[in-house]
Write an enzyme that holds these catalytic residues in place. Structure first.
Site, mmCIF file in Angstrom:
data_model
loop_
_atom_site.group_PDB
_atom_site.id
_atom_site.type_symbol
_atom_site.label_atom_id
_atom_site.label_comp_id
_atom_site.label_asym_id
_atom_site.label_seq_id
_atom_site.Cartn_x
_atom_site.Cartn_y
_atom_site.Cartn_z
ATOM 1 C CD GLU A 1 40.001 16.785 107.711
ATOM 2 O OE1 GLU A 1 39.449 17.345 107.747
ATOM 3 O OE2 GLU A 1 39.236 15.091 107.448
ATOM 4 C CG ASN B 1 34.494 20.688 113.870
ATOM 5 O OD1 ASN B 1 33.939 20.059 112.745
ATOM 6 N ND2 ASN B 1 34.828 20.142 114.688
ATOM 7 N NE ARG C 1 40.664 17.754 119.547
ATOM 8 C CZ ARG C 1 41.165 16.891 120.104
ATOM 9 N NH1 ARG C 1 41.554 16.613 121.010
ATOM 10 N NH2 ARG C 1 41.090 15.115 119.401
ATOM 11 C CE LYS D 1 37.667 14.697 119.291
ATOM 12 N NZ LYS D 1 37.444 15.682 118.143
ATOM 13 C CD GLU E 1 36.513 18.313 120.502
ATOM 14 O OE1 GLU E 1 35.638 18.786 119.855
ATOM 15 O OE2 GLU E 1 36.508 17.580 120.376
#
Ligand SMILES: NC(=O)c1ccc[n+]([C@@H]2O[C@H](COP(=O)([O-])OP(=O)(O)OC[C@H]3O[C@@H](n4cnc5c(N)ncnc54)[C@H](O)[C@@H]3O)[C@@H](O)[C@H]2O)c1
Ligand SMILES: [Zn+2]
Length: 361
Positions: free
Chosen positions: A186, A247, A243, A144, A238
């Site tokens: 993360e 989140n 995916r 991305k 996605e």
């Protein structure tokens, strides 16, 4: 040297992780048969360039590569179309062509900006990532790339993979401690999606990770990236619903980040809050035990991360942000909820469950 191959896109690409690697980028590029050109455009930002531009530049020059550099301001504001136009101008002036390389030296901001430019310059030129933050272990995988529009973050972007990523954890020595902690949130998220072993490994090595001087950080980055690779490989664009697991902690996390005003609460700090708040929803459904919820909270606290909403903030004011989340279907809020440490599943969540969190601080 730790190495991870990402099997995505038309080409597979390696991520190599080692302290001091930035001093040897040129040698590695010489070994790469896919690279034909002898010109490179090295993009960085002021805070990173101060420490690491020269080592990279001289390594490239030692390898016989002609280097042009551009240093932009630090921070999210550099992810803009205005900046893209200015950098493309510098690349055209330097005679950068389709066989030249674009190298992005910096955190997620430079990775997103550099990757986006590489994807559109002459319809795409080879791109090399040189990440300098922990959070960038997340952005180095998945392809991305994006810049911001004044109305919405990351709204102008595409999918574009690098030719290779050279990750030097030695650069974290100059990273502000708050950014180090934020990046670790993360890593915790990735661990929570990967079975129990990684999570308890993080717990056992939390002091070593914060001290930044052992081999543990490189190990944590590789393990975290491996989790993301596995999930992204299963759902590259996605569309398969896998995916959305990435989140985890982000439905509430993104809302906290946006409601506080971007930059007030760092991304990883907001994710840490989200992991615990969403964990409470999972706890309320009996998917997660009280003991596991406390273990997650304690690990985040040991990394110096927040786990509760800022004192003046209420879930009620976060709801409108959650209703705009990309994962939602038919106007219902969806979250990735833990089913014990190590597994999660995308599920619908009710307003009542979210509002009840204000009572459980
Ligand atoms: N593409 C993706 O999949 C993806 C995933 C997550 C985040 N992102 C993007 O990444 C960005 C956030 O990434 P980030 O946290 O790395 O931000 P960043 O690039 O802004 O870096 C954070 C701060 O640390 C400084 N810095 C970076 N490296 C340093 C070093 N080694 N020494 C000293 N200072 C250093 C920067 O100047 C900045 O102030 C956001 O724009 C976000 O949208 C993209
Ligand atoms: Zn994130």
């Amino acid at each position: 040297m730790k190495e991870l191959w990402v099997e995505l896109g038309p080409q597979r690409y390696p991520i190599r992780v080692e302290r001091g690697l930035l001093h040897h980028v040129g040698e590695w590029l010489l070994k790469d048969e896919r690279i034909k050109g002898k010109k490179a455009f090295l993009l960085s930002e002021i805070r990173v360039a101060e420490h690491y531009l020269e080592p990279v530049r001289s390594s490239l020059e030692r390898a016989g590569i002609e280097v042009y550099t551009k240093v932009v301001s630090a921070g999210e504001a550099s992810k803009s179309l205005t900046q893209v136009e200015e950098i493309v101008g510098a690349m055209l002036t330097a005679g950068i062509d389709r066989s030249s390389l674009l190298l992005a030296l910096g955190g997620g901001v430079i990775g997103d900006l550099g990757g986006f430019i590489a994807s559109v310059y002459m319809r795409g030129i080879p791109f090399i990532g040189l990440p300098t933050t922990i959070l960038a272990h997340d952005s180095s995988i998945g392809g991305k790339v994006a810049v911001n529009h004044p109305l919405a973050k990351n709204s102008i972007g595409s999918f574009y993979h690098p030719l290779a990523v050279y990750y030097d954890p030695g650069t974290f020595a100059t990273l502000p401690m708050r950014e180090v902690k934020s990046g670790l949130a993360e890593v915790v998220k990735h661990a929570l999606l990967a079975g129990k072993e990684f999570f308890y490994w993080l717990r056992a090595h939390s002091d070593a990770l914060l001290s930044l001087d052992g081999e543990e950080m490189g190990e944590a980055l590789i393990r975290g990236m491996r989790v993301k690779v596995r999930i992204v490989e299963a759902d590259e664009r996605e569309t398969a619903g896998v995916r959305e697991l990435l989140n985890l902690g982000h439905t509430i996390g993104h809302a906290v980040e946006a409601a506080a005003g971007y930059g007030e609460v760092l991304h990883g700090e907001a994710v840490a809050i989200g992991l615990v708040q969403e964990g409470r929803i999972a706890r309320g459904r009996g998917l997660l035990s009280e003991e596991e919820l406390n273990e997650i909270k304690d690990l985040l606290l040991s990394f110096g991360l927040p786990t509760e909403l800022p004192s003046e903030m209420r879930m009620e004011e976060l709801l409108p942000y959650m209703y705009r989340d990309k994962k939602n279907r038919d106007g219902k809020i969806r979250m990735a909820l833990l089913q014990g440490i190590g597994t999660a599943k995308g599920m619908e969540v009710t307003e009542e469950e979210i509002l009840a969190l204000d009572q459980t601080k």
